[in-house]
Design an enzyme around this catalytic site. Structure first.
Site, PDB file in Angstrom:
ATOM      1  CE1 TYR B 125      -3.877   2.163   0.173  1.00 24.22           C
ATOM      2  CE2 TYR B 125      -2.548   3.434   1.711  1.00 24.22           C
ATOM      3  CZ  TYR B 125      -3.645   3.331   0.881  1.00 24.22           C
ATOM      4  OH  TYR B 125      -4.508   4.386   0.743  1.00 24.22           O
ATOM      5  CD  GLN B 187     -11.966   2.606  -0.288  1.00 31.03           C
ATOM      6  OE1 GLN B 187     -12.036   2.530   0.952  1.00 31.03           O
ATOM      7  NE2 GLN B 187     -12.160   3.753  -0.928  1.00 31.03           N
ATOM      8  CG  ASN B 210      -6.090   6.905   6.011  1.00 29.11           C
ATOM      9  OD1 ASN B 210      -6.345   5.716   6.226  1.00 29.11           O
ATOM     10  ND2 ASN B 210      -6.682   7.584   5.057  1.00 29.11           N
ATOM     11  CG  HIS B 324      13.331   7.312  12.448  1.00 26.63           C
ATOM     12  ND1 HIS B 324      11.987   7.638  12.404  1.00 26.63           N
ATOM     13  CD2 HIS B 324      13.609   6.683  11.285  1.00 26.63           C
ATOM     14  CE1 HIS B 324      11.478   7.222  11.244  1.00 26.63           C
ATOM     15  NE2 HIS B 324      12.430   6.637  10.549  1.00 26.63           N
ATOM     16  CD  GLU B 411       4.996 -33.619  25.398  1.00 23.75           C
ATOM     17  OE1 GLU B 411       4.329 -33.663  24.334  1.00 23.75           O
ATOM     18  OE2 GLU B 411       5.771 -32.683  25.678  1.00 23.75           O
ATOM     19  CG  HIS B 416       2.563 -37.643  18.935  1.00 24.78           C
ATOM     20  ND1 HIS B 416       1.193 -37.523  18.964  1.00 24.78           N
ATOM     21  CD2 HIS B 416       3.032 -36.452  18.480  1.00 24.78           C
ATOM     22  CE1 HIS B 416       0.856 -36.308  18.555  1.00 24.78           C
ATOM     23  NE2 HIS B 416       1.945 -35.636  18.255  1.00 24.78           N
TER      24      HIS B 416
END
Lengths: 452, 452
Positions: B125, B187, B210, B324, B411, B416
Site C-alpha cells: 500500500y 477498500q 491513515n 528512529h 506426554e 505419536h
C-alpha cells in the site's frame, strides 16, 4: 473410515481443504474482563482468578527453589536422557540460525549495518491439562536461550495442589529458565502482557494454548505485547503413492488426530488402492490408542484426496499450506523442493512427524490455518529483532546528500531536505574537517561497522 | 519552544515518554462495512467506494500500459537519477540480507535444514494525498523483488481524474512492479486481503496509511492476511551533548515534526545549555518550513529531556524504543552499540534521518509506538518465510527413535509414539534395507539437504 475424494474439481477441492472458521466474539467477551481484572488488580487478582478458575490457592505465584530441586528427583533417568538428547539436537540446529551482522559501505562514506539484538523479556506459555507438555519448554526456551534474551519466564497451570508437573520443571532447569509462574489461561497471558508487582511485563509472548489463551494473546497483540503467531488447531498433510507403506502413513495420520477433535488430517495419494490400504490401517491402529475417542472425532472430519500425479499433489500442498507435511513418496526430496507453503516438511518414509515434534532438531511451533503462506515457525529469529544502523562521513554526505535533497523536495517534505542542506552548507563553508571525515573515523573501536 | 524537563524522576520520565493511545473502536465501526462491501461485492463494490470516498470514476481498476509509458516522460531526469541512486543503495544493502540455507546432520542419519522461500503474493500500500510517496515504493518493492515474490501488486489512491502520480508509477516500473491498483483507504486493503475477480488475494499486506488503512490491516490480520507490523505515528529521538551542533539537531527534530501533528519528537541532552540552543534553532528554522503549521503542532507535544550522563541517556533510549534514533554525541558509535531497542540508528552528526528515509540503503518502514522492543523494520526477511525440513534414514531412526518414543509416552501421546514404533519394528524385522538407508540416499540430486 476417512472419506475419500477422487480427482475433485477445483471448487470441490477448495471445499474439502476449507478449514473450520471460528467466531471468537463469545470468547472475547469472557476474556476481556479477565484481562481488565489483571490489569487493575495485579497479583491479588491473579490469586483470585487462580482460585476461581483453577480451584487452586496459590501462596506464591512462582515456583520455589525447593520445588525445582524436588522436581529433578521425580523424573526417571531414561526420560532425562531422552530430553537431553532432544535438547542437544534442538540446540545444535537452532544455534546455526544465529546470523552474523551485515555491514556494507554502500557508497564511499555511507556505511550501513544490521544486527540481531535479543528481545529483552519474553514470556513462554506452556499448557497444562492432562499431559505435561515439556516438549513445548524445549521448543520455546532453547531458541530464547540461544538468542540471548535477558529475561525468560514460563507460565504454566498447576494441578489443584498448586504443583507444576516435575518434568516441565526439570526441562525448564535444563534450558536455564529459573522463573516459572504458576498460572494458566487468559490470566497468565494478561500477567505477562501487562506486568504486575511480581511479574515482569514481557515484550513478546509465545506458546500454544486453549481458546482462552489464544484469544487473550490476540487481544493483547493489538496494543500491548507482541506474540509469536496466530494460532489454530494442529494439522498434518501426508502424501503417499502406490509404493508407500500404508501402516506408516496411517500412524502419522493418527498421531495428528489424537491431538484433539479439531485436528486437521489430510491424506493425498496418487493411488486409490493405497488410499484404501491406509484407511484400513487407520482402522486397525486406531483401536489400540488410548486417545481413541478424540482421534475418531478428528478422523470423522478428515479427508483422503486421490489425484492423478505429482503436479496435482503439489497444487494441493501449496494451496493448503499445511503446518506439517509428510512426503512418503518416491523421489520425496524432489517433491519437497517444490513446496512453497508448509511449516515443516518430513521427507521420506522414515521421517515421522513425531520426530520433529520432539527431537529431530527443528522447532514444533509452526504456522497453522494456512498461515504457512506468510509465517515461519518459531526459530531464533522469533526471539531477536534486527536493528539497522548507518554512519555517514562528511565525504559520504557530500556524495549522497544531493540525492536525498532532491527526493525530499519531490515528496514536498522540505524539513527532510533541510536536515541535509544545513549540514552540506556547513561542510562547504568549513571544508572537510578532521572529525567525522573518512580519514579519521571517530570510534575505530566500535563493532557496529566493522566488517566480517 | 519545546518543553524542557531536567533530570526527571522515573515516574515523571514514564509520563513524558508516554505515547498517545488511540481508541480505534470508532474507526472500526466505519471500516467494518467497507470490508464487508468489498468481500461481498468485489470489483463492483470497489468502483462504487472509489466514487463515494475518493470522488473518482474508475473504468479500469488497474494502471494501464499507456499510463505507465506516459509516466516516465513526466519525471525530471535529475529526479530519476536520484531515485536510481537510492534504488542501488537500497538494493545492495537488502541483497546482503538474503540468507543461505542451514543444513545440518544433527545425529548420524538425522538431517535438518531450513531455507527461505518467498511469500508468493504480496500487496504494497502506497499512500497518496498531498505528496507522491515514491520512497515507499522503493522501500517495499525492492525487498519483495530481492526475496523473489511471484506476485507483487501496489495499491495507491488516485487524484480525482483517476491518475496516480507519475513519480510513483516511474518508481514502480524501475523496481519491476507491473500491476498497480488505483485504490486507496480501507477498500484497497480489503481488495488485496480478500481478493476479487480482478484483484489477486495476497498473502501479506505491507505499507503505511491513515487510520482507516491501519485499522483495516489490523482487522484483516486476525483471520485473513498477514501484515507487516502494527502502525503508529512516526517518531524520532535525537541525542546530543555539549559539543553537538544545535542546528543539525534542530533540523532533525523538524524533519520529524513536519510528518504530521501526531509525530513524536524527543530530544535527549546531557547539556542544558545545548538543549536551549537546539530549542532556539528549532524556532529559527521552523519559520522557513512550508509545513510549518503541522510541525508547530507536533512540537507542542514534544519534549526535551536533560539528564546527567550517558547511562541515563541509554536508559531513556531503551525504555522508549524509538523508531528512529539519531546519536549526535561524541563516541556516538559506542553509545549506539549499547542500544537494545530502536528501529534504525543514525550514528554521528553527518547522518541525518532523511538519509535513511530515502537513500542510505536501510529500510524506512520501521516499528513505531514502542514495538521496536519486539519487532524489526521491514527487510527481505519480511517477504520470505523459513520452511524447515528433516530427513531421517533407517539408521537415523534406529538412533533417535527410542528418544521420541520415550518423550511421546511421557506426554501421554501414544499415537505419536506408535508412529515411531511401527517403523522401528519393521526395520528390526527386515534389517536395514538399501532404500532410505544412510548408504544410498534416495535423491542425491536434491538441493534441500546439500551442505554448503
Amino acid at each position: 473410515m476417512i472419506k475419500i475424494y477422487e480427482n475433485p474439481a477445483s471448487n470441490e477441492l477448495a471445499q474439502i481443504l476449507q478449514r473450520p472458521s471460528y467466531d471468537f466474539s463469545k470468547i472475547e467477551k469472557i476474556v476481556k474482563p479477565i484481562l481488565e481484572k489483571v490489569q487493575r488488580g495485579g497479583d491479588k487478582a491473579l490469586r483470585k482468578l487462580a482460585l476461581e478458575y483453577d480451584h487452586v490457592e496459590l501462596d506464591d505465584l512462582w515456583v520455589t527453589e525447593e520445588e525445582f530441586e524436588a522436581a529433578s528427583g521425580q523424573v526417571q533417568d531414561t526420560l532425562k536422557e531422552s530430553i537431553q538428547i532432544a535438547y542437544q539436537n534442538i540446540r545444535k540446529f537452532h544455534e546455526a540460525q544465529l546470523q552474523a551482522p551485515t555491514v556494507m559501505e554502500v557508497m564511499p562514506g555511507v556505511t550501513c549495518s544490521r544486527r540481531q539484538v535479543p528481545i529483552e523479556k519474553v514470556g513462554l506459555y506452556v499448557p497444562g491439562g492432562s499431559a505435561p507438555l515439556f516438549s513445548t519448554v524445549l521448543m520455546l526456551a532453547v531458541p530464547a536461550q540461544i538468542a540471548g534474551c535477558h529475561e525468560v519466564i514460563i507460565s504454566s497451570p498447576t494441578n489443584r495442589l498448586g504443583q507444576i508437573n516435575p518434568v516441565v520443571l526439570y526441562t525448564a532447569q535444563l534450558v536455564g529458565v529459573k522463573r516459572v509462574l504458576k498460572l494458566g489461561g487468559a490470566q497468565a497471558i494478561a500477567a505477562m502482557g501487562y506486568g504486575t508487582d511480581t511479574v515482569p511485563k514481557v515484550d513478546k509472548i509465545f506458546g500454544p494454548g486453549n481458546q482462552y489463551v489464544t484469544v487473550a494473546k490476540q487481544m493483547l497483540a493489538k496494543q500491548d505485547v507482541a506474540i509469536d503467531m496466530p494460532a489454530g488447531p494442529s494439522e498434518v498433510m501426508v502424501v503417499v503413492d502406490k509404493n508407500s507403506n500404508a501402516a506408516y502413513a496411517a500412524s502419522d495420520l493418527l498421531a495428528q488426530a489424537e491431538h484433539g477433535p479439531d485436528s486437521q488430517v489430510v491424506l493425498v495419494s496418487t493411488s486409490k488402492k493405497k488410499a484404501e490400504e491406509v484407511n484400513a490401517e487407520v482402522e486397525a491402529q486406531l483401536s489400540k490408542l488410548s486417545r481413541k475417542k478424540i482421534a475418531e472425532k478428528a478422523l470423522g472430519e478428515s479427508s483422503i484426496i486421490v489425484v492423478e500425479g505429482r503436479k496435482e499433489v503439489l497444487n494441493i500442498i501449496n494451496s493448503y499450506g499445511p503446518e506439517h507435511l509428510i512426503i512418503s513418496t518416491e523421489k520425496a526430496e524432489k517433491l519437497a523442493e517444490k513446496v512453497i507453503s508448509a511449516g515443516s516438511v518430513f521427507v521420506g518414509e522414515y521421517t515421522p512427524e513425531s520426530a520433529g515434534d520432539y527431537a529431530s532438531g527443528t522447532n514444533h511451533t509452526l504456522p497453522t490455518n494456512g498461515w504457512a503462506k506468510s509465517y515461519s515457525g518459531v526459530s531464533v529469529d522469533s526471539f531477536v529483532k534486527n536493528i539497522t544502523y548507518q554512519r555517514i562521513t562528511q565525504e559520504g554526505l557530500m556524495l549522497l546528500g544531493p540525492t536525498v535533497e532532491r527526493m525530499a523536495e519531490a515528496e514536498l517534505l522540505d524539513g527532510h531536505k533541510n536536515a541535509v542542506t544545513v549540514r552540506l552548507n556547513k561542510i562547504r563553508e568549513d571544508g572537510i574537517s578532521g572529525k567525522l571525515s573518512k580519514e579519521s573515523p571517530e570510534d575505530g573501536e566500535s563493532i557496529l561497522f566493522r566488517k566480517g
